[in-house]
Structure formats: C-alpha cells, structure tokens
Motif scaffolding. Structure first.
Motif, short mmCIF file in Angstrom:
data_model
loop_
_atom_site.label_atom_id
_atom_site.label_comp_id
_atom_site.label_asym_id
_atom_site.label_seq_id
_atom_site.Cartn_x
_atom_site.Cartn_y
_atom_site.Cartn_z
N VAL A 1 -65.76 -17.24 28.45
CA VAL A 1 -64.81 -18.17 27.83
C VAL A 1 -64.53 -17.66 26.42
O VAL A 1 -65.45 -17.55 25.60
CB VAL A 1 -65.38 -19.60 27.79
CG1 VAL A 1 -64.39 -20.55 27.12
CG2 VAL A 1 -65.73 -20.07 29.20
N LEU A 2 -63.27 -17.31 26.17
CA LEU A 2 -62.88 -16.74 24.88
C LEU A 2 -62.16 -17.83 24.09
O LEU A 2 -61.07 -18.25 24.47
CB LEU A 2 -61.94 -15.55 25.10
CG LEU A 2 -62.49 -14.47 26.04
CD1 LEU A 2 -61.37 -13.55 26.50
CD2 LEU A 2 -63.60 -13.69 25.37
N VAL A 3 -62.77 -18.28 23.02
CA VAL A 3 -62.19 -19.39 22.26
C VAL A 3 -61.43 -18.81 21.07
O VAL A 3 -62.01 -18.11 20.24
CB VAL A 3 -63.29 -20.37 21.80
CG1 VAL A 3 -62.68 -21.51 21.00
CG2 VAL A 3 -64.05 -20.91 23.02
N VAL A 4 -60.12 -19.08 21.03
CA VAL A 4 -59.29 -18.56 19.95
C VAL A 4 -58.61 -19.73 19.24
O VAL A 4 -58.60 -20.86 19.73
CB VAL A 4 -58.22 -17.57 20.46
CG1 VAL A 4 -58.84 -16.45 21.25
CG2 VAL A 4 -57.17 -18.26 21.30
N ASP B 1 -66.19 -16.72 20.26
CA ASP B 1 -64.88 -16.89 19.64
C ASP B 1 -64.37 -15.56 19.12
O ASP B 1 -65.15 -14.67 18.80
CB ASP B 1 -64.88 -17.99 18.58
CG ASP B 1 -65.37 -17.53 17.24
OD1 ASP B 1 -64.58 -17.48 16.29
OD2 ASP B 1 -66.57 -17.19 17.16
N MET B 2 -63.07 -15.42 19.12
CA MET B 2 -62.43 -14.13 18.81
C MET B 2 -61.09 -14.39 18.18
O MET B 2 -60.56 -15.48 18.30
CB MET B 2 -62.14 -13.37 20.11
CG MET B 2 -63.29 -12.69 20.69
SD MET B 2 -62.70 -11.64 22.00
CE MET B 2 -64.25 -10.95 22.50
N ASP B 3 -60.52 -13.32 17.60
CA ASP B 3 -59.12 -13.47 17.23
C ASP B 3 -58.28 -13.26 18.50
O ASP B 3 -58.79 -12.81 19.53
CB ASP B 3 -58.73 -12.53 16.08
CG ASP B 3 -58.44 -11.12 16.54
OD1 ASP B 3 -59.07 -10.68 17.52
OD2 ASP B 3 -57.61 -10.46 15.92
N LEU B 4 -57.01 -13.63 18.41
CA LEU B 4 -56.18 -13.67 19.61
C LEU B 4 -56.02 -12.30 20.27
O LEU B 4 -56.08 -12.17 21.49
CB LEU B 4 -54.81 -14.25 19.24
CG LEU B 4 -53.88 -14.47 20.41
CD1 LEU B 4 -54.42 -15.53 21.36
CD2 LEU B 4 -52.51 -14.85 19.92
N ILE B 5 -55.85 -11.27 19.44
CA ILE B 5 -55.60 -9.94 20.02
C ILE B 5 -56.85 -9.44 20.75
O ILE B 5 -56.77 -8.90 21.85
CB ILE B 5 -55.11 -8.96 18.93
CG1 ILE B 5 -53.74 -9.43 18.45
CG2 ILE B 5 -55.03 -7.53 19.46
CD1 ILE B 5 -53.19 -8.70 17.27
N GLY B 6 -58.01 -9.66 20.14
CA GLY B 6 -59.26 -9.27 20.79
C GLY B 6 -59.42 -9.98 22.13
O GLY B 6 -59.77 -9.38 23.14
N ALA B 7 -59.14 -11.28 22.12
CA ALA B 7 -59.30 -12.07 23.33
C ALA B 7 -58.32 -11.62 24.40
O ALA B 7 -58.66 -11.51 25.58
CB ALA B 7 -59.10 -13.56 23.02
#
Ligand SMILES: Nc1nc2c(ncn2[C@@H]2O[C@H](COP(=O)(O)OP(=O)(O)O)[C@@H](O)[C@H]2O)c(=O)[nH]1
Ligand SMILES: Nc1ncnc2c1ncn2[C@@H]1O[C@H](COP(=O)(O)OP(=O)(O)O)[C@@H](O)[C@H]1O
Length: 292
Positions: free
Chosen positions: A17-20, A109-115
């Motif tokens: 689960v990538l939370v941005v 959690d990540m920034d959008l591009i990483g996610a």
C-alpha cells in the motif's frame, strides 16, 4: 511504528500500500492510526538522508542514514526507487518491500512519482492511496507546522499543487479530516479494492456516472473484469472537476458539502463503460434520516 494484532500466515503473498499526498496532509498520522486500530499491515520505513525531527527515531518513520550511506545504498542497487525532496534524499528499500511477511499488507509513504514507478513495476500488487486535505486552508495550517521557513512553506505548497493534479492516478482517495475516520477508510478501502482487483492489466477508460438529473464523464483507471460497484464507487470518488471529489469514507459515499449519497445501482453498460445511479439521502439542507 508497530503493526496490527491480526496476523496471517508467515510468508503469504501480500500487496504493498503506497500512501501519497501533499506534505503535511497527514499520511503518517493516518498510517499510524490505522496500525493502532489493528490493521493487518506492516509499516516499511524508507531510507532518508534528512536528519530525524524531534520525536522521530531510527526506523520510525525512516531509516536515517548519512548522504554518503544513502548514495552507497543506491549504487549497490538496494533501493527500488529514490528521489530528492526538499533538498533531502528518500528511497525505498528493495528487499524490505519485496520480502514476504507475516502481515496481509506492507504500507509505506512516498512521493507521487516514486509510488507511480513502483505501481508500474507491480501493477497487481501495489495499491496507490491518495490522501487529500479537507480544505486548502487546513492543508496550509498543517504544512506550516512542518515547514522550517516561509521559503520552505512556499516550496512545499508548489509541490502540493503539482501533486494534487494527479489524484486520478490513485486507486483510492481518502480525505483526512478526522484521522481515525480516515484510518478506517484506508483499511476498508484497501480491503474493498483488493477484493475487486482483477489479474488483468489496468486499462485507461472513461466512466460515465449517471446522477439524478445529469451525467458526469469521469476519467478513471479501470481494470477489465472490475466489479461494477467498486468501479462506480471509484468513479464517484473522482467525480467533480472543480471541487473536492465525493468521498469514500468507510462503506458510505459522502458529498463534500456534507451530503450523503446512496449508491442505488451500478452496471457495466459496455466494456469499460459504467453507470451508477445515485441519490442524495442526506444533505446540509435535508437532515439525515434518523432510524428507530
Ligand atoms: N519517492 C520516495 N518518496 C518518499 C519516500 N519516503 C518518503 N518520501 C516522500 O518524501 C517527502 C518528504 O517526506 P518527509 O521528510 O516525511 O517530510 P514531510 O513532507 O514534511 O512529511 C514526502 O512526500 C514523502 O512521501 C521514498 O521511499 N520514496
Ligand atoms: N486529521 C487531522 N487533523 C488535524 N491535524 C492532523 C490530522 N492529520 C494529521 N495532522 C497533523 O498534521 C501534521 C502533518 O501530519 P503528518 O502525518 O506528519 O503528514 P505527512 O506525513 O503527510 O507529511 C502533524 O502535525 C499532524 O499531527
């Protein structure tokens, strides 16, 4: 951060689960609250070269390393992806995210591009959750508490504006007004998404959601074979070109102006084209029905 109490079989396959969301929107607060509520997920810390803030320690919420150590990790191929944010380096550990574990989900959690990069690598096993603020004013208030200077705040705000244009990339949108409610929405939303996800690759498609008195074309990522009800819920969550979208909170659909929507019916009209019929069951001018 500690994981929840419920566990699954060790080594079971699990999604990430990538939370941005914009800086200060409450990504960490929502993840923490979901874990404290007993979510069957394990928080996987990223690596960062930024120094810990007060209250932070090794592994919570990051592995804190020197810039030289960070570069060494990247060169050794130990990072899945990495980026520089606000002058510091951040990267997700490849082994840590990919390792089998005792929980149903890994969350980070990540920034959008990483996610988005991770999502393209493992489209079926990554769930991209976008956390939205309840209002711009509230986002500014939270962000100001984190920013070190007016210039830093300005930079964060610019980045937030850019990221907020990409909410349609998300599998799930969550509004963090009340942190406990947002945490419940994260848990139930991820479960529902998982139940409806198919093995086919995502297809760009257009959903048409039929409301009382009109139709709203909604660009959304739809997978072939998706459950129409879930597609319509997502489409509704993304609807509304100029205002905050309708929200998924728990199992209900809520209008941002305080109204409550009931999903009456939804169906796939032709492949990739969905319709939902929705009625307003409660609004600020029409008080909610009281049962009993
Ligand atoms: N690409 C990428 N971004 C990350 C990673 N870990 C954290 N971030 C992002 O880095 C940004 C800065 O995070 P943080 O230092 O916690 O500062 P904050 O914005 O003040 O919360 C946020 O947008 C995080 O989502 C990572 O492993 N990869
Ligand atoms: N629902 C909420 N209501 C009020 N304050 C919140 C809420 N969620 C988070 N915050 C506060 O906003 C600030 C930023 O939260 P944080 O989780 O660190 O954001 P992010 O991880 O997105 O950068 C913190 O001071 C946190 O306590």
């Amino acid at each position: 951060m500690a994981g929840g109490e419920e566990r699954t079989t060790a080594g079971a396959p699990y999604p990430v689960v990538l939370v941005v969301g914009p800086s200060g929107v409450g990504k960490n607060a929502v993840i923490r609250a979901a874990l404290a509520q007993g979510w069957n997920a394990e928080y996987v810390p990223s690596y960062t070269s930024r120094p810990p803030r007060s209250g932070e320690r090794e592994g919570d919420p990051y592995h804190f390393v020197s810039e030289a150590d960070f570069q060494a990790l990247a060169q050794a191929g130990d990072l899945w992806e990495w980026t520089q944010v606000h002058g510091n380096w951040y990267g997700s550990g490849k082994r840590a995210l990919a390792a089998p574990r005792a929980y149903a989900y890994a969350v980070t959690d990540m920034d959008l591009i990483g996610a988005w990069f991770v999502k393209t690598q493992i489209p079926h096993d990554a769930i991209l959750v976008f956390v939205l603020p309840p209002s711009w004013a509230e986002l500014r208030r939270r962000m100001a508490g984190q920013a070190g200077s007016a210039q830093d705040l300005y930079r964060r705000w610019g980045r937030a504006m850019r990221e907020m244009q990409w909410t349609s990339a998300a599998d799930l949108l969550i509004v963090n007004q009340d942190v406990q409610q947002a945490a419940r929405a994260l848990r139930t939303g991820v479960e529902a998404y998982r139940r409806s996800a198919s093995v086919d690759p995502p297809l760009p498609a257009t959903c048409v959601v039929e409301f009382e008195g009109g139709q709203v074309p909604v660009p959304a990522l739809v997978r072939a074979g998706d459950d129409p009800e879930w597609v319509c819920r997502r489409a509704l969550a993304l609807a509304g070109p100029t205002r905050l979208p309708q929200l998924i909170q728990g199992d209900g659909l809520f209008d941002p102006d305080g109204g409550e929507l009931a999903l009456e019916a939804c169906w796939e009209e032709e492949p990739g084209r969905y319709r939902a019929r929705v009625t307003v069951v409660a609004s600020p001018t029409r008080p909610p029905r009281v049962s009993g």
